[in-house]
Design a protein around this motif. Structure first.
Motif, PDB file in Angstrom:
ATOM      1  N   MET A   1      24.518  26.829  35.948  1.00  0.00           N
ATOM      2  CA  MET A   1      25.633  26.258  35.522  1.00  0.00           C
ATOM      3  C   MET A   1      25.786  24.979  36.287  1.00  0.00           C
ATOM      4  SD  MET A   1      28.792  27.558  33.906  1.00  0.00           S
ATOM      5  CE  MET A   1      28.181  29.087  34.084  1.00  0.00           C
ATOM      6  N   ALA A   2      26.136  24.016  35.165  1.00  0.00           N
ATOM      7  CA  ALA A   2      26.271  22.691  35.800  1.00  0.00           C
ATOM      8  C   ALA A   2      27.592  22.256  36.649  1.00  0.00           C
ATOM      9  CB  ALA A   2      26.293  21.702  34.542  1.00  0.00           C
ATOM     10  N   ASP A   3      27.259  21.407  37.648  1.00  0.00           N
ATOM     11  CA  ASP A   3      28.461  21.214  38.386  1.00  0.00           C
ATOM     12  C   ASP A   3      29.661  20.331  37.334  1.00  0.00           C
ATOM     13  OD1 ASP A   3      30.619  20.512  40.322  1.00  0.00           O
ATOM     14  OD2 ASP A   3      28.969  19.197  41.409  1.00  0.00           O
ATOM     15  N   VAL A   4      30.856  20.768  37.385  1.00  0.00           N
ATOM     16  CA  VAL A   4      31.695  20.111  36.596  1.00  0.00           C
ATOM     17  C   VAL A   4      32.224  18.855  37.125  1.00  0.00           C
ATOM     18  CG1 VAL A   4      32.349  22.388  35.285  1.00  0.00           C
ATOM     19  CG2 VAL A   4      33.847  21.601  37.274  1.00  0.00           C
ATOM     20  N   LEU A   5      32.351  18.797  38.392  1.00  0.00           N
ATOM     21  CA  LEU A   5      32.906  17.499  39.215  1.00  0.00           C
ATOM     22  C   LEU A   5      32.428  16.298  38.570  1.00  0.00           C
ATOM     23  CD1 LEU A   5      33.728  18.923  42.565  1.00  0.00           C
ATOM     24  CD2 LEU A   5      35.323  19.013  40.548  1.00  0.00           C
ATOM     25  N   PRO A   6      31.278  16.100  38.396  1.00  0.00           N
ATOM     26  CA  PRO A   6      30.890  14.627  38.032  1.00  0.00           C
ATOM     27  C   PRO A   6      31.316  14.564  36.622  1.00  0.00           C
ATOM     28  CG  PRO A   6      28.918  15.735  38.955  1.00  0.00           C
ATOM     29  CD  PRO A   6      30.145  16.898  38.887  1.00  0.00           C
ATOM     30  N   LEU A   7      31.556  15.619  35.874  1.00  0.00           N
ATOM     31  CA  LEU A   7      31.980  15.279  34.443  1.00  0.00           C
ATOM     32  C   LEU A   7      33.676  15.173  34.552  1.00  0.00           C
ATOM     33  CD1 LEU A   7      30.352  18.367  32.541  1.00  0.00           C
ATOM     34  CD2 LEU A   7      29.726  15.905  32.579  1.00  0.00           C
ATOM     35  N   VAL A   8      34.248  15.528  35.514  1.00  0.00           N
ATOM     36  CA  VAL A   8      35.585  15.307  35.630  1.00  0.00           C
ATOM     37  C   VAL A   8      36.057  13.944  36.172  1.00  0.00           C
ATOM     38  CG1 VAL A   8      37.678  16.069  37.056  1.00  0.00           C
ATOM     39  CG2 VAL A   8      36.326  17.712  36.168  1.00  0.00           C
ATOM     40  N   VAL A  62      41.760  42.415  40.165  1.00  0.00           N
ATOM     41  CA  VAL A  62      41.173  43.008  41.348  1.00  0.00           C
ATOM     42  C   VAL A  62      39.846  42.165  41.747  1.00  0.00           C
ATOM     43  CG1 VAL A  62      39.701  45.026  41.868  1.00  0.00           C
ATOM     44  CG2 VAL A  62      41.984  44.979  40.310  1.00  0.00           C
ATOM     45  N   VAL A  63      39.217  41.508  40.588  1.00  0.00           N
ATOM     46  CA  VAL A  63      37.910  40.765  40.901  1.00  0.00           C
ATOM     47  C   VAL A  63      38.226  39.390  40.346  1.00  0.00           C
ATOM     48  CG1 VAL A  63      35.394  40.483  40.626  1.00  0.00           C
ATOM     49  CG2 VAL A  63      36.600  43.027  40.957  1.00  0.00           C
ATOM     50  N   ALA A  64      37.867  38.353  41.222  1.00  0.00           N
ATOM     51  CA  ALA A  64      38.063  37.011  40.470  1.00  0.00           C
ATOM     52  C   ALA A  64      36.650  36.619  39.618  1.00  0.00           C
ATOM     53  CB  ALA A  64      38.033  35.901  41.578  1.00  0.00           C
ATOM     54  N   ASP A  65      37.218  36.426  38.418  1.00  0.00           N
ATOM     55  CA  ASP A  65      36.127  35.749  37.565  1.00  0.00           C
ATOM     56  C   ASP A  65      35.416  34.348  37.861  1.00  0.00           C
ATOM     57  OD1 ASP A  65      34.447  34.885  35.338  1.00  0.00           O
ATOM     58  OD2 ASP A  65      35.405  36.276  34.021  1.00  0.00           O
ATOM     59  N   PRO A  66      34.073  34.290  38.241  1.00  0.00           N
ATOM     60  CA  PRO A  66      33.751  33.180  38.607  1.00  0.00           C
ATOM     61  C   PRO A  66      33.362  31.941  37.554  1.00  0.00           C
ATOM     62  CG  PRO A  66      31.818  34.684  38.526  1.00  0.00           C
ATOM     63  CD  PRO A  66      32.912  35.439  38.181  1.00  0.00           C
ATOM     64  N   VAL A  67      33.690  32.457  36.247  1.00  0.00           N
ATOM     65  CA  VAL A  67      33.356  31.644  35.193  1.00  0.00           C
ATOM     66  C   VAL A  67      34.459  31.306  34.349  1.00  0.00           C
ATOM     67  CG1 VAL A  67      31.913  31.355  32.949  1.00  0.00           C
ATOM     68  CG2 VAL A  67      30.909  32.344  34.991  1.00  0.00           C
ATOM     69  N   LYS A  68      35.200  32.425  33.809  1.00  0.00           N
ATOM     70  CA  LYS A  68      36.232  32.201  32.859  1.00  0.00           C
ATOM     71  C   LYS A  68      37.420  31.993  33.664  1.00  0.00           C
ATOM     72  CE  LYS A  68      36.681  33.139  29.112  1.00  0.00           C
ATOM     73  NZ  LYS A  68      36.547  32.212  27.933  1.00  0.00           N
ATOM     74  N   GLY A  69      38.510  31.355  33.036  1.00  0.00           N
ATOM     75  CA  GLY A  69      39.798  30.920  33.751  1.00  0.00           C
ATOM     76  C   GLY A  69      40.262  29.627  33.633  1.00  0.00           C
ATOM     77  N   PRO A 144      30.860  29.600  28.338  1.00  0.00           N
ATOM     78  CA  PRO A 144      32.238  30.147  28.180  1.00  0.00           C
ATOM     79  C   PRO A 144      33.217  29.609  29.291  1.00  0.00           C
ATOM     80  CG  PRO A 144      30.752  31.606  29.877  1.00  0.00           C
ATOM     81  CD  PRO A 144      29.999  30.524  29.330  1.00  0.00           C
ATOM     82  N   LEU A 145      32.844  28.361  29.583  1.00  0.00           N
ATOM     83  CA  LEU A 145      34.030  27.637  30.488  1.00  0.00           C
ATOM     84  C   LEU A 145      35.135  27.258  29.901  1.00  0.00           C
ATOM     85  CD1 LEU A 145      31.473  25.605  32.790  1.00  0.00           C
ATOM     86  CD2 LEU A 145      32.223  27.960  32.996  1.00  0.00           C
TER      87      LEU A 145
END
Length: 194
Positions: A1-8, A62-69, A144-145
């Motif tokens: 999974m690519a780091d999104v912060l450089p894109l941001v 109950v569980v945090a989704d590490p990808v979706k949201g 799916p981000l």
């Protein structure tokens, strides 16, 4: 999974130019949040960088989704020179860390309160989260981000925040518009609320 912060950061630079200052704040148990300052004419724009590294999750999940949201960064615009607005860096970082710290999902129409003036002498302790898409376009990410949304923050006086809780965000924004309120004025008074 690519780091999104450089894109941001690249999207912020495309929309606002090169930042002329940046600061980083780390809160216990959270990732580092940076705040970048962009100057354009007489306007200072402060943008968070780091809030979108992880998706915001519903605190009841109950569980945090590490990808979706949903993912977001915050942008605050104020007129330069009228106040020591650079002191907003820490309060803005606190707001940007709130999804990690408090499990908040920050969305348009929400109120965020730091419990103290946003900068020395500021008549504002809270902000209204406005609709994205005007100043900085959403950043689409690979499936799916979810896309990163750049949410404008509109400073509110305590009276405006209380009025908004009763009447809603849309009603407060209409009142500001009807009174020609300069929401970038770092020392503006509260809009008439009668």
């Amino acid at each position: 999974m690519a780091d999104v912060l450089p894109l941001v950061e690249a999207r912020l630079r495309t929309a606002l130019g090169d930042p002329d200052a940046r600061a980083a704040v780390t809160f216990l148990g959270t990732d580092r949040i940076e705040v970048l300052r962009f100057q354009e004419g007489g306007i200072a724009r402060y943008a968070s960088l780091g809030m979108s590294a992880h998706p915001m999750t519903d605190p009841t999940a109950v569980v945090a989704d590490p990808v979706k949201g949903p993912r977001a960064e915050l942008v605050l615009s104020v007129r330069s020179g009228g106040a020591d607005t650079d002191k907003v860096l820490r309060p803005l970082a606190v707001l940007a860390a709130s999804p990690q710290v408090e499990g908040l999902v920050v969305a348009p129409g929400a109120s965020l309160d730091v419990g103290e003036p946003l900068w020395p002498g500021a008549p504002f302790t809270s902000v209204l989260v406005a609709e994205p898409g005007g100043l900085v376009e959403d950043l689409e990410l690979d499936e799916p981000l979810d896309p990163v949304r750049f949410l404008p923050l509109l400073p509110m006086t305590p009276n405006e925040a209380a009025w908004k809780r009763v009447h809603g965000a849309q009603a407060l924004q209409e009142r500001w518009l009807n009174h020609g309120t300069d929401l970038r004025d770092p020392s503006r008074k509260s809009v008439p609320l009668e």
